[in-house]
Motif scaffolding. Structure first.
Motif, mmCIF file in Angstrom:
data_model
loop_
_atom_site.group_PDB
_atom_site.id
_atom_site.type_symbol
_atom_site.label_atom_id
_atom_site.label_comp_id
_atom_site.label_asym_id
_atom_site.label_seq_id
_atom_site.Cartn_x
_atom_site.Cartn_y
_atom_site.Cartn_z
ATOM 1 N N VAL A 460 53.261 -24.898 -15.017
ATOM 2 C CA VAL A 460 51.887 -24.915 -14.518
ATOM 3 C C VAL A 460 51.561 -23.589 -13.838
ATOM 4 C CG1 VAL A 460 50.198 -26.127 -13.090
ATOM 5 C CG2 VAL A 460 52.072 -27.407 -14.173
ATOM 6 N N PHE A 461 50.371 -23.046 -14.156
ATOM 7 C CA PHE A 461 49.880 -21.815 -13.547
ATOM 8 C C PHE A 461 48.543 -22.127 -12.882
ATOM 9 C CE2 PHE A 461 52.578 -20.755 -17.059
ATOM 10 C CZ PHE A 461 53.310 -19.651 -16.641
ATOM 11 N N THR A 462 48.467 -21.917 -11.585
ATOM 12 C CA THR A 462 47.223 -22.179 -10.860
ATOM 13 C C THR A 462 46.468 -20.865 -10.675
ATOM 14 O OG1 THR A 462 48.400 -21.980 -8.761
ATOM 15 C CG2 THR A 462 48.146 -24.191 -9.677
ATOM 16 N N PRO A 463 45.147 -20.916 -10.715
ATOM 17 C CA PRO A 463 44.356 -19.675 -10.676
ATOM 18 C C PRO A 463 44.348 -19.019 -9.305
ATOM 19 C CG PRO A 463 42.912 -21.604 -10.757
ATOM 20 C CD PRO A 463 44.304 -22.112 -10.951
ATOM 21 N N ASN A 464 44.457 -17.699 -9.313
ATOM 22 C CA ASN A 464 44.255 -16.907 -8.104
ATOM 23 C C ASN A 464 42.770 -16.615 -7.932
ATOM 24 O OD1 ASN A 464 47.066 -16.536 -7.360
ATOM 25 N ND2 ASN A 464 47.238 -15.172 -9.127
ATOM 26 N N ASP A 465 42.383 -16.300 -6.722
ATOM 27 C CA ASP A 465 40.976 -16.009 -6.429
ATOM 28 C C ASP A 465 40.678 -14.546 -6.772
ATOM 29 O OD1 ASP A 465 38.384 -16.210 -5.579
ATOM 30 O OD2 ASP A 465 38.861 -16.013 -3.441
ATOM 31 N N ILE A 466 39.980 -14.328 -7.882
ATOM 32 C CA ILE A 466 39.607 -12.975 -8.295
ATOM 33 C C ILE A 466 38.113 -12.946 -8.599
ATOM 34 C CG2 ILE A 466 41.899 -12.507 -9.253
ATOM 35 C CD1 ILE A 466 40.649 -12.857 -12.042
ATOM 36 N N ASP A 467 37.569 -11.750 -8.737
ATOM 37 C CA ASP A 467 36.141 -11.586 -9.012
ATOM 38 C C ASP A 467 35.908 -11.699 -10.519
ATOM 39 O OD1 ASP A 467 33.472 -11.051 -9.052
ATOM 40 O OD2 ASP A 467 33.593 -9.132 -7.998
ATOM 41 N N ARG A 468 35.960 -12.934 -11.033
ATOM 42 C CA ARG A 468 35.832 -13.164 -12.469
ATOM 43 C C ARG A 468 34.485 -12.697 -13.009
ATOM 44 N NH1 ARG A 468 37.367 -18.092 -10.168
ATOM 45 N NH2 ARG A 468 39.636 -18.368 -10.205
ATOM 46 N N GLY A 469 33.441 -12.952 -12.248
ATOM 47 C CA GLY A 469 32.091 -12.622 -12.712
ATOM 48 C C GLY A 469 31.925 -11.139 -12.985
ATOM 49 N N THR A 470 32.416 -10.301 -12.105
ATOM 50 C CA THR A 470 32.295 -8.851 -12.284
ATOM 51 C C THR A 470 33.104 -8.375 -13.481
ATOM 52 O OG1 THR A 470 31.926 -8.516 -9.919
ATOM 53 C CG2 THR A 470 32.689 -6.615 -11.187
ATOM 54 N N ILE A 471 34.310 -8.942 -13.659
ATOM 55 C CA ILE A 471 35.164 -8.554 -14.782
ATOM 56 C C ILE A 471 34.498 -8.923 -16.105
ATOM 57 C CG2 ILE A 471 37.365 -9.024 -15.936
ATOM 58 C CD1 ILE A 471 38.591 -9.369 -13.110
ATOM 59 N N ILE A 472 33.967 -10.126 -16.194
ATOM 60 C CA ILE A 472 33.324 -10.563 -17.438
ATOM 61 C C ILE A 472 32.054 -9.753 -17.702
ATOM 62 C CG2 ILE A 472 32.083 -12.497 -18.508
ATOM 63 C CD1 ILE A 472 34.201 -14.353 -17.297
ATOM 64 N N GLN A 473 31.310 -9.442 -16.652
ATOM 65 C CA GLN A 473 30.105 -8.622 -16.809
ATOM 66 C C GLN A 473 30.473 -7.232 -17.344
ATOM 67 O OE1 GLN A 473 27.928 -7.808 -13.179
ATOM 68 N NE2 GLN A 473 25.997 -7.542 -14.266
ATOM 69 N N SER A 474 31.537 -6.641 -16.832
ATOM 70 C CA SER A 474 31.985 -5.328 -17.304
ATOM 71 C C SER A 474 32.431 -5.411 -18.765
ATOM 72 C CB SER A 474 33.134 -4.814 -16.444
ATOM 73 O OG SER A 474 32.716 -4.623 -15.115
ATOM 74 N N PHE A 475 33.105 -6.493 -19.117
ATOM 75 C CA PHE A 475 33.533 -6.697 -20.500
ATOM 76 C C PHE A 475 32.321 -6.756 -21.431
ATOM 77 C CE2 PHE A 475 34.377 -9.588 -24.050
ATOM 78 C CZ PHE A 475 35.506 -9.023 -24.613
ATOM 79 N N ARG A 476 31.324 -7.545 -21.052
ATOM 80 C CA ARG A 476 30.134 -7.691 -21.901
ATOM 81 C C ARG A 476 29.408 -6.354 -22.063
ATOM 82 N NH1 ARG A 476 29.144 -13.062 -22.905
ATOM 83 N NH2 ARG A 476 29.813 -14.609 -21.347
ATOM 84 N N LYS A 477 29.324 -5.577 -21.001
ATOM 85 C CA LYS A 477 28.658 -4.269 -21.074
ATOM 86 C C LYS A 477 29.369 -3.347 -22.059
ATOM 87 C CE LYS A 477 26.494 -4.027 -16.472
ATOM 88 N NZ LYS A 477 26.516 -3.338 -15.145
ATOM 89 N N ASN A 478 30.688 -3.360 -22.032
ATOM 90 C CA ASN A 478 31.443 -2.504 -22.939
ATOM 91 C C ASN A 478 31.384 -2.983 -24.379
ATOM 92 O OD1 ASN A 478 33.161 -0.140 -21.731
ATOM 93 N ND2 ASN A 478 33.071 -1.729 -20.147
ATOM 94 N N VAL A 479 31.267 -4.300 -24.577
ATOM 95 C CA VAL A 479 31.058 -4.818 -25.934
ATOM 96 C C VAL A 479 29.753 -4.277 -26.504
ATOM 97 C CG1 VAL A 479 30.571 -6.894 -27.286
ATOM 98 C CG2 VAL A 479 32.441 -6.898 -25.628
ATOM 99 N N MET A 480 28.686 -4.319 -25.704
ATOM 100 C CA MET A 480 27.390 -3.796 -26.161
ATOM 101 C C MET A 480 27.457 -2.290 -26.386
ATOM 102 S SD MET A 480 25.711 -6.488 -26.497
ATOM 103 C CE MET A 480 24.179 -5.680 -26.961
ATOM 104 N N LYS A 481 28.191 -1.591 -25.531
ATOM 105 C CA LYS A 481 28.341 -0.132 -25.689
ATOM 106 C C LYS A 481 29.037 0.177 -27.018
ATOM 107 C CE LYS A 481 29.566 2.109 -22.008
ATOM 108 N NZ LYS A 481 30.440 2.685 -20.933
ATOM 109 N N ALA A 482 30.077 -0.591 -27.342
ATOM 110 C CA ALA A 482 30.796 -0.370 -28.593
ATOM 111 C C ALA A 482 29.906 -0.635 -29.800
ATOM 112 C CB ALA A 482 32.038 -1.258 -28.645
ATOM 113 N N LEU A 483 29.087 -1.684 -29.718
ATOM 114 C CA LEU A 483 28.174 -1.997 -30.819
ATOM 115 C C LEU A 483 27.145 -0.901 -31.023
ATOM 116 C CD1 LEU A 483 27.571 -5.813 -30.169
ATOM 117 C CD2 LEU A 483 28.844 -4.805 -32.067
#
Length: 486
Positions: A460-483
């Motif tokens: 079992v792996f329990t989640p650590n408290d990280i800034d998921r929203g910012t990471i996913i937002q950065s990922f989406r921005k780079n996906v659009m940049k690549a496109l």
């Protein structure tokens, strides 16, 4: 009774035996072998004859262990097929789904049938390698000469028994099966120039196929084998072994591909399911595997092959752990990573195009891959909750990827869900369990999953408290940049 699983994935295969002892599964690997496509004459082919020889060697080893009789189930990867003439001979070697012939086929077929129409008929996710698109690009004269079109696991069963069927979990991946009727769709057949008579009758998991024709293989000392049609699509077999308990769990079947989804009783054909490109594939016991196909461990497998130093997957995970995660945002689901000439160079090109730090060392490359897989998994989990309108409390990672503690923890962190890792050999276990259900030694899938929980340790792996929203937002921005660079 002894049960034997022939489990062949895109990168490796195995023959395993198993039995049930006091409610627990006792399985043993008898034979393991590599698999992979061969590039020849501008195409990618599977070496099916070699796979058959390896399977026979495995069955011979089963008998050498003292098992004179057993049942056998066969599962492999999906979508690829074999073309046979009237005498049952292959008309051509089997082309791999990673071949580039279907790169632009979805757009071609859409001129005849829209995505909405195809999705409402099949409920299957749009992937360029689906069987429908492969058949669309097939040589028309070759199709005219074809007596039977057989999916790879059905063909292996045919080679062993002489009996031809089309098992439904694999048939559903073709994007030719009508999700409402459970039969092949005539309009889709017409669109790709095939007809119903070219496919053997559809059958469900758990039916007897036939006896192994030992007399066809005089060079091998084989046991007496009753061959069963299990869930022949490897993911369908793996899901049988997912040790979920209630309705609030999802799975990631983690191997060369990562299949992330939930088990439903009915298909979901909404506009949102189509928008997110989710698929409704058939599972055992008439269930629906509502899932998304994610590129998975293919990327790290290719990187490992290209690295000059010799690394095990465990060593790569350990090197990745030494590196700060989420330093690059790379859309590994982009088709450019499906079968590039050099995976390392393709990752470098992507990072260069999007002005990101280029991973140089083995650890940086591995960390980049695992970080972005975890992001993609987290996005898919959120999509699943939105489309199904059900919360997901537990995420079960099954298959070879369950060994990767580093990726499992990243996945828990990014998804915010508790991750349960194991069993590792889920596909072979599901194959064996389906045989046990058919033999009435196991009552049903619920009891089968209970046996899995009793038989294997689940980490079992329990989640650590990280800034998921910012990471996913950065990922989406780079996906659009690549496109935008295309």
């Amino acid at each position: 009774m002894i049960y034997t699983a022939i489990d062949v994935g895109a990168s490796s295969g195995r023959v395993m035996v198993g039995e049930l002892k006091e409610g627990k599964l006792d399985i043993q690997e008898v034979h393991r072998f590599t698999n992979g496509f061969i590039q020849r004459e501008g195409h990618c082919f599977w070496d099916i004859d070699r796979l058959l020889k390896q399977i026979l060697q495995g069955l011979q080893k089963v008998k050498a262990l003292g098992h004179e009789r057993c049942t056998v189930g066969i599962d492999t990867w999906a979508v690829d097929y074999v073309l046979l003439d009237e005498k049952g001979n292959r008309l051509r070697e089997v082309i791999s789904y990673r071949d580039g012939r279907t790169d632009h086929t979805i757009g071609k077929l859409e001129r005849t049938l829209s995505r909405d129409i195809i999705y409402q008929k099949t409920g299957i996710q749009f992937q360029p390698f689906n069987t429908m698109y492969q058949l669309y690009e097939e040589d028309r004269e070759l199709l005219k000469a074809t007596d039977k079109i057989m999916m790879v696991p059905d063909y292996i069963g045919y080679c062993l028994t002489g009996k031809a069927v089309t098992e439904i979990t694999n048939a559903s991946t073709t994007q030719l099966l009508n999700v409402s009727t459970g039969k092949f769709d005539p309009e889709l057949f017409e669109a790709v120039s095939v007809h119903e008579q070219q496919f053997a009758p559809l059958t469900e998991p758990g039916c007897e196929l036939g006896m192994l024709r030992n007399d066809w293989f005089p060079d091998y000392d084989l046991p007496v084998c009753k061959v069963m049609t299990v869930a022949t699509h490897d993911t369908a077999s793996a899901v049988i072994a997912a040790p979920g308990i209630n309705d609030s769990w999802a799975y990631i079947s983690s191997g060369t591909w990562s299949l992330i989804g939930v088990e439903n009783q009915t298909p979901i054909l909404t506009d949102l399911a189509l928008k997110y490109n989710y698929t409704n594939e058939r599972g055992a016991n008439s269930t629906i595997r509502f899932l998304k196909n994610i590129i998975g461990m293919w990327v790290i497998q290719q990187v490992r092959q290209q690295l000059q130093a010799s690394y095990s997957f465990q060593q790569l995970a350990e090197e990745a752990r030494k590196t700060e995660p989420f330093q690059q945002f790379v859309n590994l689901n982009d088709e450019r990573f499906l079968n590039p000439d050099s995976m390392i160079e393709e990752i470098e090109h992507y990072c260069r195009e999007t002005r990101q730090k280029i991973p140089r060392t083995a650890g940086e490359l591995a960390c980049c891959i695992y970080s972005n897989l975890a992001i993609i998994y987290a996005i898919a989990i959120k999509e699943l909750e939105t489309v199904t309108e059900k919360p997901i409390e537990q995420l079960h990672i099954i298959g070879g990827g369950a060994r990767n503690d580093f990726l499992n923890q990243l996945t828990a962190d990014m998804s915010g869900k508790a991750v349960y890792a194991g069993p590792i050999e889920a596909t072979a276990i599901g194959n064996l369990l389906m045989q046990m259900i058919a033999a009435k030694e196991v009552k049903d899938i619920k009891e089968a999953r209970q046996a899995v929980r009793h038989s294997y340790p689940i980490k079992v792996f329990t989640p650590n408290d990280i800034d998921r929203g910012t990471i996913i937002q950065s990922f989406r921005k780079n996906v659009m940049k690549a496109l935008s660079k295309r």
